[in-house]
Design an enzyme around this catalytic site. Sequence first.
Site, short mmCIF file in Angstrom:
data_model
loop_
_atom_site.label_atom_id
_atom_site.label_comp_id
_atom_site.label_asym_id
_atom_site.label_seq_id
_atom_site.Cartn_x
_atom_site.Cartn_y
_atom_site.Cartn_z
N CYS A 242 0.86 -1.19 0.00
CA CYS A 242 0.00 0.00 0.00
C CYS A 242 0.90 1.23 0.00
O CYS A 242 0.77 2.12 0.84
CB CYS A 242 -0.95 -0.01 1.20
SG CYS A 242 -1.92 -1.51 1.35
N ALA A 244 1.75 3.84 -2.24
CA ALA A 244 1.53 5.20 -2.74
C ALA A 244 0.84 6.05 -1.69
O ALA A 244 0.08 5.51 -0.87
CB ALA A 244 0.70 5.13 -4.02
N LYS A 248 7.22 6.67 2.10
CA LYS A 248 7.96 5.58 2.74
C LYS A 248 8.83 4.84 1.73
O LYS A 248 9.93 4.39 2.06
CB LYS A 248 6.98 4.64 3.44
CG LYS A 248 6.13 5.33 4.50
CD LYS A 248 5.04 4.41 5.04
CE LYS A 248 4.07 5.17 5.92
NZ LYS A 248 3.25 6.16 5.16
N ASP A 263 0.93 -1.16 -4.88
CA ASP A 263 -0.27 -0.39 -4.60
C ASP A 263 -1.32 -0.71 -5.67
O ASP A 263 -0.96 -1.04 -6.80
CB ASP A 263 0.02 1.11 -4.58
CG ASP A 263 -1.05 1.92 -3.86
OD1 ASP A 263 -0.87 2.18 -2.65
OD2 ASP A 263 -2.05 2.26 -4.49
N ASP A 289 -3.57 -5.88 -6.31
CA ASP A 289 -4.43 -6.01 -5.14
C ASP A 289 -3.76 -7.00 -4.19
O ASP A 289 -3.55 -8.18 -4.54
CB ASP A 289 -5.80 -6.52 -5.58
CG ASP A 289 -6.80 -6.60 -4.44
OD1 ASP A 289 -6.38 -6.69 -3.27
OD2 ASP A 289 -8.02 -6.61 -4.71
N ASP A 305 1.60 -0.32 5.37
CA ASP A 305 0.87 0.89 5.78
C ASP A 305 -0.56 0.68 5.32
O ASP A 305 -0.94 1.09 4.23
CB ASP A 305 1.51 2.13 5.16
CG ASP A 305 0.90 3.43 5.64
OD1 ASP A 305 0.03 3.37 6.53
OD2 ASP A 305 1.26 4.49 5.13
N CYS A 358 -2.49 5.34 9.66
CA CYS A 358 -2.60 6.76 10.01
C CYS A 358 -3.97 6.99 10.63
O CYS A 358 -4.77 7.78 10.14
CB CYS A 358 -2.37 7.65 8.80
SG CYS A 358 -3.48 7.35 7.40
#
Length: 423
Positions: A242, A244, A248, A263, A289, A305, A358
């Site tokens: 993940c 984009a 990182k 991504d 995916d 992430d 996040c």
Amino acid sequence: MADRPPPRPEPPGVPARRAALRLLDAVLRRGDPLEGALGGAARGLEERDRGLAHALAAEALRRLPDLDALIDGATRQRLPDDAKARSVLRLALVQALALGTPPHAAIATVLPLVDGGPRKLVHGVFGAVMRAGARLPDLPTLPGDTAARWAAAWGEEAVAAARHAFAAPPPLDLSLRDDDALAWAERLGGRSLAPGHVRLDAAAAVPSLPGYAEGAWWVQDLAASLPARLVGRGVGSVLDLCAAPGGKTLQLAAAGWRVTAVDASESRLARLSDNLARTTLVAELVRADLRVWSPSAPAEAVLLDAPCSASGIFRRHPDVLHRIRPGAVAELAALQAELLARAADWVAPAGVLVYATCSLEPAEGEEQLRRFLAARPDYVIEPPRPGELPVAAAPEGWVRTVPGTLAADGGCDGFFVARLRRR
């Protein structure tokens, strides 16, 4: 049949307000991200009007509970949440009370957005609010459900800190391609809170800053840099899942790793490709995916992430607090659990798995990790080493940033990060 005359052009300022109204509808009714909805809502507008539409919608979302309280206090019968008249009033009031637009201009530029009875209603309610000398509170009020969740999870102090963070423009954090933070801090007129980091307190036109053109740095909130900091430096292979928009990925490539960035979004990977080219860093980009993709071989390190509610980035993206629908956190937590289980199988023996979101929701952080560790005895938490991060770890060994973290230095986004070692 006679040709119809072309439509009259709208008065100056109205197209930007109409686009802002579309943005509010996209966020509040459809649950779309504000940034993602901008292209469609502002199609055909010049860049200046696009920026104005975005600013109007973003500030209205930041102040939504307070604006609605003013509207409800001036109406005999409460307007439905999705009524066009309510959203038009939100735009008029946020201009006059938060953005310094003269009241006559604030109302004149939104009245063309409604007709008939709603037009009279908007004009009347706006006039009543302004005649009453209404003001918005210095600190924006958080949506009630958000405040309740965060108070239960982190305490009333965190809710107060979130309101303070919501009220002020966040600082601009830069991650450096090289570690010469003190030199870049001096050159950029900022300060460094960690190796490879520079913080600017004032807003700036990013492409015009020294070092942008030569790819010396990229924009990345300090909290968002923590996951890659826990991966550390290396020379082997690392999977950035993940990945984009890619901050990182750039960190990992700059730290010496051979990076495969995965991504599902083609447009976000294109943005990552542009940043790699600007910084002259190298990574393999894979559009896939993660629920069906698998790497050809295990990696020494994996950084996940995971997709989440993104409630931790509310300072810069106020729309996130209005897009968390009932049940959405539970649905996202289920997806995170699925991706975390798959990613854990892609780590080589003795390798590192870093899990991050996040989010300020425990279901997407602490609770997620506890379930994972109960199901995977082959993993153990590896806490940060002393001085490794600019923030302290929790007693459990993971890292949690909340509103109030680094508040004296300008704060940071809300993140959950854990480093796990495979036995």
